[in-house]
Scaffold this active site. Structure first.
Site, PDB file in Angstrom:
ATOM      1  N   ASP A 126      40.897  36.078  34.175  1.00 11.90           N
ATOM      2  CA  ASP A 126      42.152  36.495  34.782  1.00 11.90           C
ATOM      3  C   ASP A 126      41.923  37.816  35.490  1.00 11.90           C
ATOM      4  OD1 ASP A 126      44.808  36.425  35.496  1.00 11.90           O
ATOM      5  OD2 ASP A 126      45.504  35.876  33.512  1.00 11.90           O
ATOM      6  N   HIS A 127      42.968  38.560  35.704  1.00  9.07           N
ATOM      7  CA  HIS A 127      42.852  39.789  36.486  1.00  9.07           C
ATOM      8  C   HIS A 127      41.587  40.565  36.129  1.00  9.07           C
ATOM      9  CE1 HIS A 127      47.504  39.670  36.172  1.00  9.07           C
ATOM     10  NE2 HIS A 127      47.033  38.732  36.963  1.00  9.07           N
ATOM     11  N   TYR A 132      42.497  40.406  41.700  1.00  4.71           N
ATOM     12  CA  TYR A 132      41.846  39.148  42.045  1.00  4.71           C
ATOM     13  C   TYR A 132      40.599  39.301  42.914  1.00  4.71           C
ATOM     14  CZ  TYR A 132      45.460  36.499  39.706  1.00  4.71           C
ATOM     15  OH  TYR A 132      46.274  35.950  38.741  1.00  4.71           O
TER      16      TYR A 132
HETATM   17  C1  DNO Z   1      49.351  36.601  37.549  1.00  2.00           C
HETATM   18  C2  DNO Z   1      49.445  35.192  37.180  1.00  2.00           C
HETATM   19  C3  DNO Z   1      50.867  34.714  37.220  1.00  2.00           C
HETATM   20  C4  DNO Z   1      50.892  33.223  37.069  1.00  2.00           C
HETATM   21  C5  DNO Z   1      52.262  32.634  37.037  1.00  2.00           C
HETATM   22  C6  DNO Z   1      52.195  31.185  36.648  1.00  2.00           C
HETATM   23  O1  DNO Z   1      48.365  37.029  38.000  1.00  2.00           O
HETATM   24  O2  DNO Z   1      48.862  34.945  35.964  1.00  2.00           O
HETATM   25  O3  DNO Z   1      51.420  35.055  38.437  1.00  2.00           O
HETATM   26  O4  DNO Z   1      50.240  32.652  38.143  1.00  2.00           O
HETATM   27  O5  DNO Z   1      53.087  33.284  36.157  1.00  2.00           O
HETATM   28  O6  DNO Z   1      53.327  30.536  37.074  1.00  2.00           O
END
Ligand code: DNO
Length: 358
Positions: free
Chosen positions: A316-317, A330
Site C-alpha cells: 500500500d502507500h 503511490y
Molecule cells: C487509498 C486507498 C483507498 C481505497 C478505497 C477503496 O490509498 O486504499 O482510496 O482505494 O477506499 O474503495
C-alpha cells in the site's frame, strides 16, 4: 498469494506500466476508470482498452479498485435504485474481461483522509501523515469554505467538481445514523452480491481510513466486530473484505492477525502496509518493514502464510524516496521495496516450513 500493484492509468500515473513487471513476483495491476464519476456505467470499450494495455505489459487486470458507490446509495435516497442498476451493468461489463475482485468502500463523502501528504520522516523521505488535532472538532461547513478559498488543501473526496456539493452532503448525512448506514449497506449488498457472484466476482469492502468517524459523519467498517457484522449482513463468500492493515492499524486496538484468522474465507484482497501510531493518535506511514512502524507486518504475513492465503495482495502507500516525483503514497520505489519485504517474509516462512522434518 497473488501480488499486484496499483496503477492509476495512462496519463494519470507516472509509473510506466512495463516497470511494474520488473518487481519480482508481481503479476497484475489494480486499476480503475478514474475518469468515470461514481454512479455511471463503465463502458466496455474503456474497460477493454485497459485490459489491452495490461496484456501488452504481461500483467493481469483481475482486481478493480474501486468501483465507487454513489452517495445516494449510502444515503439511502430513492435515486439509489438507478445507481445500483448502473453498478450491476458495470459488473457485467467487467465480467467481459474476467475481473475477479471489486474493491469498494462505504465511507460517507470521503475516502482516505490525511492532513499532510509530504511529511518528512527522520531519514529525509516524506510520507502521508494524519494529525488528529487538525481534524478533530473541525466544522465541516467552515472547512468547505476554506478549501474553496485555497485549493491546495484539496484531498480525496474534495475534488473541485464535488466541492459545491459538500455542504449539501453534510446536511443530508445529518439524518444518517450509523444504524441507518448499516441498513443502506445491506440494501446495496443484497442487490449487488448475487450479481457479482453470478459473474464469478467477489465484492471486497475497504475499511474506513482512518478507522473512526470524521467530521461528524458516520463510519462503520473499522473494527473486527464491524467486519463480523459485515460478513453476516449478506452471508455469501462473494460478500468479502479488502483487509487493509494500514487503515485498520491506525487504531492500535485492532488485532489484524486475529482478523486474518477469523475472516480467512472472506478476505479476497489484502492491502499490506505499515503505519507508526503516536501516543496522541497521530500517525505517519512508514516503510513496510515491521520494525519501522507499529503494525506487526511480520505477524500479518505469518497469518496469511498460515491460512494458505491464495487471494490478491498489494503493497500500500509507500514513502516518497530517491527523489521520485509521484502521486502521494503511490510511487514505484517504496512500494517496490515493500513488495520485496512482504515476499521476503513469506518466502522465509515457506522455507522454514518446507525444511521442517528434512
Ligand atoms: C487509498 C486507498 C483507498 C481505497 C478505497 C477503496 O490509498 O486504499 O482510496 O482505494 O477506499 O474503495
Amino acid at each position: 498469494m497473488k501480488m499486484t500493484f496499483r496503477w492509476f492509468g495512462e496519463g494519470n500515473d507516472p509509473v510506466p506500466l512495463e516497470y511494474i513487471r520488473h518487481i519480482p513476483g508481481t503479476d497484475g495491476i489494480v486499476w480503475a476508470l478514474h475518469d468515470i464519476p461514481a454512479g455511471e456505467v463503465w463502458p466496455i470499450e474503456k474497460i477493454q482498452a485497459v485490459k489491452a494495455q495490461a496484456d501488452a505489459a504481461g500483467l493481469h487486470t483481475d482486481v478493480v479498485e474501486s468501483v465507487n458507490v454513489h452517495e445516494d446509495i449510502k444515503l439511502g435516497l430513492p435515486a439509489r435504485d438507478q445507481y445500483i442498476a448502473n453498478y450491476k451493468e458495470t459488473i457485467k461489463n467487467l465480467a467481459t474481461i474476467g475481473v475477479k475482485v471489486i474493491c469498494y468502500n462505504f465511507m460517507p463523502v470521503f475516502d482516505w483522509l490525511r492532513t499532510d501528504l509530504f511529511k518528512e520522516l527522520e531519514d529525509g523521505s516524506t510520507a502521508l501523515f494524519y494529525e488528529s488535532s487538525r481534524i478533530d472538532n473541525i466544522d465541516p461547513f467552515v472547512l468547505v469554505e476554506q478549501i474553496n478559498a485555497d485549493r491546495s488543501m484539496t484531498m480525496p473526496g474534495w475534488e473541485p467538481e464535488r466541492l459545491q456539493h459538500l455542504a449539501k452532503l453534510f446536511e443530508a448525512y445529518r439524518e444518517v445514523t450509523p444504524e441507518k448506514l448499516w441498513d443502506n449497506l445491506k440494501y446495496f449488498l443484497d442487490e449487488i452480491v448475487p450479481v457479482a457472484a453470478e459473474h464469478g466476482m467477489a465484492m471486497a469492502i475497504h475499511p474506513d481510513d482512518p478507522p473512526w468517524p470524521i467530521f461528524g459523519l458516520p463510519r462503520i467498517i473499522n473494527t473486527q466486530e464491524s467486519l463480523r457484522r459485515l460478513v453476516s449482513l449478506h452471508d455469501h463468500p462473494a460478500n468479502g473484505i479488502t483487509l487493509c492493515s494500514g487503515s485498520l492499524g491506525a487504531n492500535p486496538a485492532n488485532d489484524i492477525v486475529a482478523m486474518i484468522h477469523e475472516f480467512k474465507d472472506r478476505i479476497h484482497f489484502a492491502h499490506i502496509r505499515n503505519v507508526r501510531v503516536y501516543d496522541n493518535g497521530d500517525f505517519i506511514e512508514t516503510s513496510h518493514r515491521t520494525q519501522d512502524g507499529t503494525v506487526d507486518i511480520a505477524g500479518i504475513m505469518k497469518a496469511y502464510y498460515d491460512i494458505g492465503f491464495t487471494g490478491y495482495a498489494r503493497p500500500d502507500h509507500g514513502r516518497h524516496i530517491w527523489g521520485e516525483k509521484c502521486r502521494p503514497g503511490y510511487g514505484l520505489y517504496d512500494r517496490g521495496l515493500g513488495i520485496m519485504h512482504l515476499w521476503g517474509l513469506w518466502d522465509a516462512y515457506h522455507y522454514a516450513d518446507t525444511k521442517k522434518g528434512e
